[in-house]
Design a protein around this motif. Structure first.
Motif, PDB file in Angstrom:
ATOM      1  N   ILE A   1      -8.710   4.705   5.645  1.00  8.67           N
ATOM      2  CA  ILE A   1      -8.440   3.295   5.370  1.00  8.67           C
ATOM      3  C   ILE A   1      -9.706   2.653   4.817  1.00  8.67           C
ATOM      4  O   ILE A   1     -10.761   2.717   5.452  1.00  8.67           O
ATOM      5  CB  ILE A   1      -8.011   2.561   6.653  1.00  8.67           C
ATOM      6  N   ARG A   2      -9.604   2.086   3.638  1.00  5.94           N
ATOM      7  CA  ARG A   2     -10.721   1.397   2.993  1.00  5.94           C
ATOM      8  C   ARG A   2     -12.043   2.144   3.185  1.00  5.94           C
ATOM      9  O   ARG A   2     -12.962   1.638   3.843  1.00  5.94           O
ATOM     10  CB  ARG A   2     -10.834  -0.035   3.514  1.00  5.94           C
TER      11      ARG A   2
ATOM     12  N   GLY B   1     -12.640   4.497   9.391  1.00  9.91           N
ATOM     13  CA  GLY B   1     -11.355   4.294   8.736  1.00  9.91           C
ATOM     14  C   GLY B   1     -10.499   5.549   8.711  1.00  9.91           C
ATOM     15  O   GLY B   1      -9.424   5.552   8.119  1.00  9.91           O
TER      16      GLY B   1
ATOM     17  N   ASP C   1      -6.064   0.719  -1.034  1.00 12.58           N
ATOM     18  CA  ASP C   1      -6.893   0.721   0.182  1.00 12.58           C
ATOM     19  C   ASP C   1      -6.859   2.040   0.943  1.00 12.58           C
ATOM     20  O   ASP C   1      -7.662   2.229   1.863  1.00 12.58           O
ATOM     21  CB  ASP C   1      -6.436  -0.385   1.147  1.00 12.58           C
TER      22      ASP C   1
ATOM     23  N   VAL D   1      -3.651  -3.969   4.870  1.00 10.45           N
ATOM     24  CA  VAL D   1      -3.991  -3.012   3.822  1.00 10.45           C
ATOM     25  C   VAL D   1      -3.149  -3.315   2.592  1.00 10.45           C
ATOM     26  O   VAL D   1      -2.018  -3.803   2.694  1.00 10.45           O
ATOM     27  CB  VAL D   1      -3.770  -1.555   4.280  1.00 10.45           C
TER      28      VAL D   1
ATOM     29  N   HIS E   1      -2.321  -2.195   9.987  1.00 10.74           N
ATOM     30  CA  HIS E   1      -2.032  -3.259   9.019  1.00 10.74           C
ATOM     31  C   HIS E   1      -1.675  -4.569   9.713  1.00 10.74           C
ATOM     32  O   HIS E   1      -2.166  -5.643   9.338  1.00 10.74           O
ATOM     33  CB  HIS E   1      -0.883  -2.809   8.111  1.00 10.74           C
TER      34      HIS E   1
ATOM     35  N   ASN F   1     -14.571   2.508   1.438  1.00  7.83           N
ATOM     36  CA  ASN F   1     -15.774   1.778   1.024  1.00  7.83           C
ATOM     37  C   ASN F   1     -16.200   0.749   2.070  1.00  7.83           C
ATOM     38  O   ASN F   1     -17.375   0.387   2.153  1.00  7.83           O
ATOM     39  CB  ASN F   1     -15.538   1.083  -0.320  1.00  7.83           C
ATOM     40  N   PHE F   2     -15.248   0.267   2.869  1.00  6.82           N
ATOM     41  CA  PHE F   2     -15.564  -0.653   3.957  1.00  6.82           C
ATOM     42  C   PHE F   2     -16.120   0.102   5.157  1.00  6.82           C
ATOM     43  O   PHE F   2     -16.981  -0.401   5.873  1.00  6.82           O
ATOM     44  CB  PHE F   2     -14.305  -1.418   4.392  1.00  6.82           C
ATOM     45  N   TYR F   3     -15.573   1.292   5.391  1.00  8.45           N
ATOM     46  CA  TYR F   3     -15.944   2.084   6.566  1.00  8.45           C
ATOM     47  C   TYR F   3     -16.440   3.458   6.110  1.00  8.45           C
ATOM     48  O   TYR F   3     -15.789   4.474   6.350  1.00  8.45           O
ATOM     49  CB  TYR F   3     -14.744   2.247   7.504  1.00  8.45           C
TER      50      TYR F   3
ATOM     51  N   ALA G   1       0.837  -1.201   0.000  1.00 11.96           N
ATOM     52  CA  ALA G   1       0.000   0.000   0.000  1.00 11.96           C
ATOM     53  C   ALA G   1       0.872   1.251   0.000  1.00 11.96           C
ATOM     54  O   ALA G   1       1.931   1.287   0.630  1.00 11.96           O
ATOM     55  CB  ALA G   1      -0.912   0.011   1.224  1.00 11.96           C
TER      56      ALA G   1
END
Length: 228
Positions: free
Chosen positions: A127-128, A172, A101, A97, A91, A130-132, A70
């Motif tokens: 951090i990510r 994130g 990401d 990650v 990480h 789309n996840f958070y 990353a």
């Protein structure tokens, strides 16, 4: 027991389902409307929310997160030293990650929450996302939250976590939480640089997250920093 006169079983069931459907439709029609998601606004200030100057691409640098493939673009110097420490611990201890990401410095001035302006100064990481996504909370398990709180305590108030934003939680998101020139930032960066030469310190080493002193420090910091 016989069906109602003039109605077959099929007709009776059809009538019942139709009536039930009407109730559902009626309930939906009278239910309160859901609030629309907040609309982005343009951040017009010359400084970001944490007091750092908004910068262009010439004043930031790309960094690799050690132990991963990353990369992230951040303000140089103590800012990048501290935020890279946060990312390395995340990480190794929360979730690995990889390429794509992370979001660091950006020039797009559209923000939903004020803390997103800190990307403009290169003093925050996502951090990510789309996840958070912004507005989503409760994405981490208890053990992962222990790590996050320990990371924040290790940074001793220099870094703030977006999950503590009451109106727009962003789990994130991590940002520098002291203004330019604050000696705490440089002091913390020097500590992390010194740990790089010590095999038993820093990201990737064994840490007792349940140590009483560490837990106390994490709880004290949470009380001081939360909420935004």
């Amino acid at each position: 027991m016989s069906n109602a006169p003039g109605l077959s079983r099929r007709q009776l069931l059809s009538t019942t389902f139709a009536a039930a459907g009407a109730v559902v439709v009626g309930a939906a029609a009278t239910a309160p409307a859901q609030a629309a998601p907040p609309r982005p606004r343009n951040w017009a200030r010359s400084t970001s929310q944490n007091g750092w100057p908004v910068v262009d691409g010439a004043k930031v640098a790309s960094h690799r997160v050690e132990g991963s493939d990353a990369r992230i673009t951040l303000a140089a110097g103590a800012v990048s030293t501290v935020l890279l420490h946060v990312l390395r611990r995340f990480h190794y201890e929360v979730g690995a990650v990889g390429r794509g990401d992370l979001i660091g410095h950006r020039t797009t001035r559209a923000v939903v929450a004020a803390f997103e302006s800190n990307y403009l100064s290169g003093t925050a990481v996502a951090i990510r996302p789309n996840f958070y996504p912004v507005g989503s909370a409760g994405n981490f398990f208890t053990g992962e939250m222990l790590v996050i709180r320990d990371i924040l305590a290790e940074c001793d108030g220099v870094v703030r976590w977006g999950g503590d934003d009451r109106d727009h939680p962003s789990e994130g998101h991590f940002q520098i939480d002291v203004p330019p020139g604050d000696t705490r930032l440089d002091r913390l960066a020097r500590t992390f640089e010194e740990w790089a030469d010590q095999p038993d310190r820093g990201p990737g080493t064994m840490i007792d997250l349940l140590n009483a002193r560490r837990r106390s420090a994490a709880k004290d910091l949470r009380a001081r920093q939360r909420p935004f």
